[in-house]
Design a protein around this motif. Structure first.
Motif, short mmCIF file in Angstrom:
data_model
loop_
_atom_site.label_atom_id
_atom_site.label_comp_id
_atom_site.label_asym_id
_atom_site.label_seq_id
_atom_site.Cartn_x
_atom_site.Cartn_y
_atom_site.Cartn_z
N ASN A 267 18.29 -103.90 -26.77
CA ASN A 267 17.45 -105.06 -26.89
C ASN A 267 17.99 -106.46 -26.45
OD1 ASN A 267 15.39 -103.38 -27.88
ND2 ASN A 267 16.56 -103.56 -30.04
N LEU A 268 19.59 -106.50 -27.17
CA LEU A 268 20.06 -107.84 -26.73
C LEU A 268 20.69 -108.11 -25.37
CD1 LEU A 268 21.35 -110.33 -28.23
CD2 LEU A 268 23.46 -109.16 -28.98
N GLY A 269 20.71 -106.90 -24.68
CA GLY A 269 21.03 -106.92 -23.09
C GLY A 269 20.02 -107.66 -22.50
N PHE A 270 18.77 -107.05 -22.74
CA PHE A 270 17.44 -107.42 -22.17
C PHE A 270 17.10 -108.86 -22.38
CE2 PHE A 270 12.79 -108.03 -21.89
CZ PHE A 270 12.47 -107.26 -21.09
N ILE A 271 17.49 -109.47 -23.55
CA ILE A 271 16.99 -110.96 -23.98
C ILE A 271 18.06 -111.74 -23.34
CG2 ILE A 271 17.18 -112.48 -25.95
CD1 ILE A 271 16.19 -110.08 -27.75
N THR A 272 19.53 -111.40 -23.44
CA THR A 272 20.41 -112.12 -22.52
C THR A 272 20.44 -112.26 -21.14
OG1 THR A 272 21.91 -111.54 -24.64
CG2 THR A 272 23.00 -112.25 -22.48
N SER A 273 19.91 -111.02 -20.37
CA SER A 273 19.66 -111.49 -19.22
C SER A 273 18.44 -112.14 -18.82
CB SER A 273 19.48 -109.77 -18.56
OG SER A 273 20.20 -108.84 -19.11
N LEU A 274 17.41 -112.05 -19.52
CA LEU A 274 16.25 -112.83 -19.25
C LEU A 274 16.38 -114.31 -19.55
CD1 LEU A 274 13.26 -112.82 -18.99
CD2 LEU A 274 12.66 -112.45 -21.47
N PHE A 275 17.29 -114.57 -20.73
CA PHE A 275 17.28 -115.97 -20.95
C PHE A 275 18.72 -116.53 -19.92
CE2 PHE A 275 14.46 -115.64 -24.23
CZ PHE A 275 14.50 -117.22 -24.56
N LEU A 276 19.47 -115.82 -19.30
CA LEU A 276 20.42 -116.48 -18.49
C LEU A 276 19.70 -116.54 -17.02
CD1 LEU A 276 23.47 -113.80 -18.80
CD2 LEU A 276 23.39 -116.53 -19.12
N LYS A 277 18.59 -116.01 -16.68
CA LYS A 277 17.64 -116.31 -15.65
C LYS A 277 16.81 -117.14 -15.77
CE LYS A 277 17.03 -114.78 -12.25
NZ LYS A 277 17.84 -115.06 -11.19
N VAL A 278 16.55 -117.72 -16.96
CA VAL A 278 15.88 -119.15 -17.01
C VAL A 278 16.82 -120.22 -17.08
CG1 VAL A 278 14.38 -120.39 -18.74
CG2 VAL A 278 13.99 -117.93 -18.33
N MET A 279 17.89 -119.86 -18.07
CA MET A 279 18.90 -121.11 -17.99
C MET A 279 19.95 -121.51 -16.94
SD MET A 279 19.49 -119.99 -22.18
CE MET A 279 20.63 -121.78 -22.65
N PHE A 280 19.91 -120.49 -16.08
CA PHE A 280 20.84 -120.39 -14.83
C PHE A 280 20.11 -119.94 -13.60
CE2 PHE A 280 23.81 -120.58 -18.42
CZ PHE A 280 24.59 -121.43 -18.02
N PRO A 281 18.72 -120.55 -13.22
CA PRO A 281 18.08 -119.90 -12.28
C PRO A 281 18.75 -119.83 -10.95
CG PRO A 281 17.35 -122.35 -12.58
CD PRO A 281 18.44 -121.84 -13.79
N GLN A 282 19.72 -120.43 -10.72
CA GLN A 282 20.53 -120.29 -9.33
C GLN A 282 21.41 -119.14 -9.50
OE1 GLN A 282 19.10 -122.26 -6.92
NE2 GLN A 282 17.71 -123.20 -8.42
N SER A 283 21.79 -118.62 -10.42
CA SER A 283 22.56 -117.56 -10.66
C SER A 283 22.18 -116.07 -10.64
CB SER A 283 23.37 -117.62 -11.95
OG SER A 283 24.11 -118.86 -12.21
N LYS A 284 22.85 -115.40 -9.72
CA LYS A 284 22.48 -113.86 -9.78
C LYS A 284 22.90 -113.30 -10.91
CE LYS A 284 23.51 -111.54 -6.03
NZ LYS A 284 24.22 -110.90 -4.91
N VAL A 285 21.92 -112.56 -11.66
CA VAL A 285 22.12 -111.87 -12.81
C VAL A 285 22.04 -110.46 -12.65
CG1 VAL A 285 21.22 -111.32 -15.02
CG2 VAL A 285 21.00 -113.58 -14.54
N ILE A 286 23.29 -109.74 -12.87
CA ILE A 286 23.73 -108.24 -12.79
C ILE A 286 23.69 -107.53 -13.98
CG2 ILE A 286 24.95 -106.66 -11.42
CD1 ILE A 286 26.00 -108.88 -9.72
N VAL A 287 22.78 -106.36 -14.20
CA VAL A 287 22.82 -105.80 -15.40
C VAL A 287 23.53 -104.47 -15.25
CG1 VAL A 287 21.41 -104.82 -17.44
CG2 VAL A 287 20.69 -107.08 -16.30
N PHE A 288 24.27 -104.18 -16.15
CA PHE A 288 24.89 -102.59 -15.96
C PHE A 288 24.66 -101.92 -17.30
CE2 PHE A 288 27.39 -106.01 -13.72
CZ PHE A 288 28.08 -105.16 -12.57
N GLY A 289 24.18 -100.62 -17.26
CA GLY A 289 23.94 -99.99 -18.57
C GLY A 289 23.98 -98.56 -18.06
N LYS A 290 23.62 -97.74 -19.44
CA LYS A 290 23.81 -96.34 -18.97
C LYS A 290 22.55 -95.63 -18.81
CE LYS A 290 25.75 -92.61 -22.06
NZ LYS A 290 26.28 -92.16 -23.25
N HIS A 291 21.50 -96.12 -19.22
CA HIS A 291 19.96 -95.40 -19.11
C HIS A 291 18.95 -96.20 -18.20
CE1 HIS A 291 21.60 -95.38 -23.57
NE2 HIS A 291 21.40 -94.02 -23.38
N LEU A 292 19.07 -95.16 -17.14
CA LEU A 292 18.06 -95.74 -16.12
C LEU A 292 16.70 -96.00 -16.75
CD1 LEU A 292 18.19 -96.50 -13.18
CD2 LEU A 292 17.40 -94.13 -12.58
#
Length: 338
Positions: A171-196
């Motif tokens: 949950n927190l990874g999802f929310i953090t990634s989503l808000f990073l895309k909004v607050m830093f739209p020029q940045s590439k957001v890369i998510v690393f996880g265990k469960h496909l």
């Protein structure tokens, strides 16, 4: 005024208690609440025995919205929809209240929001628009934790923010990634996880990788660790390997165990490690404003809602906690009919 509070007396056992509530400040009737992992640790009895003995009985839940039923100042009207702030500062301090030893936190040391009514000070509520999705609004508190960590990172980072890595597919990874895309739209957001199956829900991310299958050429400028528990160790190890010099490692994951960190490489790369916990009023306000300006976020955040449970009795509350416990992803929302 008579109020009924629904407290966890011992693991998996709730009881009703009658309390007197004073008619001052602002009185809110909870409407939608959200269970978090901290609530589950109390409910399941997985906290150390001495902690449970010290804190129970206690009303759980610190993520909630409600409707105003009384306001002695006239600032709010009866029926206004508000999000309740669980952090309760006690006196002034040089640090932010969410990091102060003088602050109290609902659902962790004193009663949370599982009651018929809640009395708060006026600065402990933030008005939200009627059109906000109530299921998502119930966990604005969790969103505000991500928001405050991202805001602190923005002030701290001195190197480029071209590639931002988020570890954790919960949950927190999802929310953090989503808000990073909004607050830093020029940045590439890369998510690393265990469960496909979880990672596939991160449709807004620029890239997703399973932690055991990361290309050799991947590097990041700054990292956000949203894993927690003992798995934090391997996440932090991978972050240190992939991060560029003078990057920041922003820690969100909570662990009951000491986590070793490769300080040699932290020193060699000149990394900054920053802890993030809880949030304060300005973070709630920031989340509400961000949601107002970006209503499309509700569509993404609604994907986190996996259970909606109507609560009419204590048995309903217990069943909701059991249902939440077996859910491996997402949020359990309580429609509070008490």
């Amino acid at each position: 005024m008579i109020n009924i509070v629904y407290r966890l007396k011992s693991p998996k056992f709730f009881e009703e208690a009658i309390d007197e509530i004073e008619l001052d400040g602002i009185i809110v009737r909870p409407t939608y609440l959200s269970i978090c992992q901290a609530d589950q640790r109390y409910y399941q009895g997985s906290r150390p025995a001495e902690i449970l003995e010290e804190k129970l009985p206690m009303a759980l839940i610190h993520e909630a919205i409600g409707e105003v039923v009384f306001d002695n100042s006239g600032e709010f009207e009866v029926g206004d929809k508000v999000v309740m702030i669980p952090n309760t500062p006690q006196g002034s301090d040089v640090c932010r209240p969410n990091y102060s030893y003088n602050s109290k936190f609902r659902g962790s040391g004193f009663d949370g929001f599982t009651s018929d009514l809640v009395r708060l000070e006026h600065d402990r509520v933030v008005r939200i628009p009627d059109e906000f999705n109530s299921h998502v609004s119930a966990f604005i508190e969790l969103i505000s934790v991500a928001y405050q960590g991202i805001s602190k990172f923005s002030d701290l980072a001195i190197t480029p923010k071209d590639a931002l890595g988020v570890w954790g597919d919960g949950n927190l990874g999802f929310i953090t990634s989503l808000f990073l895309k909004v607050m830093f739209p020029q940045s590439k957001v890369i998510v690393f996880g265990k469960h496909l199956e979880n990672l596939n829900l991160f449709s807004f991310a620029d890239e997703i990788y399973q932690i055991h299958n990361v290309p050799d050429d991947i590097v990041i400028d700054h990292a956000f660790e949203c894993v927690g528990s003992s798995a934090s160790q391997s996440a932090i190890e991978q972050i240190i390997d992939l991060i560029n010099p003078q990057g920041t490692i922003n820690l969100f994951g909570v662990s009951e165990y000491p986590i070793p960190i490769n300080t040699r490489m932290v020193l060699e790369k000149g990394l900054t490690v920053q802890g993030n916990s809880r949030s304060e009023r300005q973070d709630f306000e920031g989340v509400v404003e961000t949601l107002k300006q970006n209503p499309q976020l509700f569509e993404y955040l609604d994907k986190l809602v996996t259970n909606v449970c109507e609560i009419n009795t204590l048995d309903d509350l217990k069943e909701a906690f059991e249902k939440d416990y077996i859910s491996h992803f997402g949020k359990t929302i309580l429609k509070w009919n008490k």
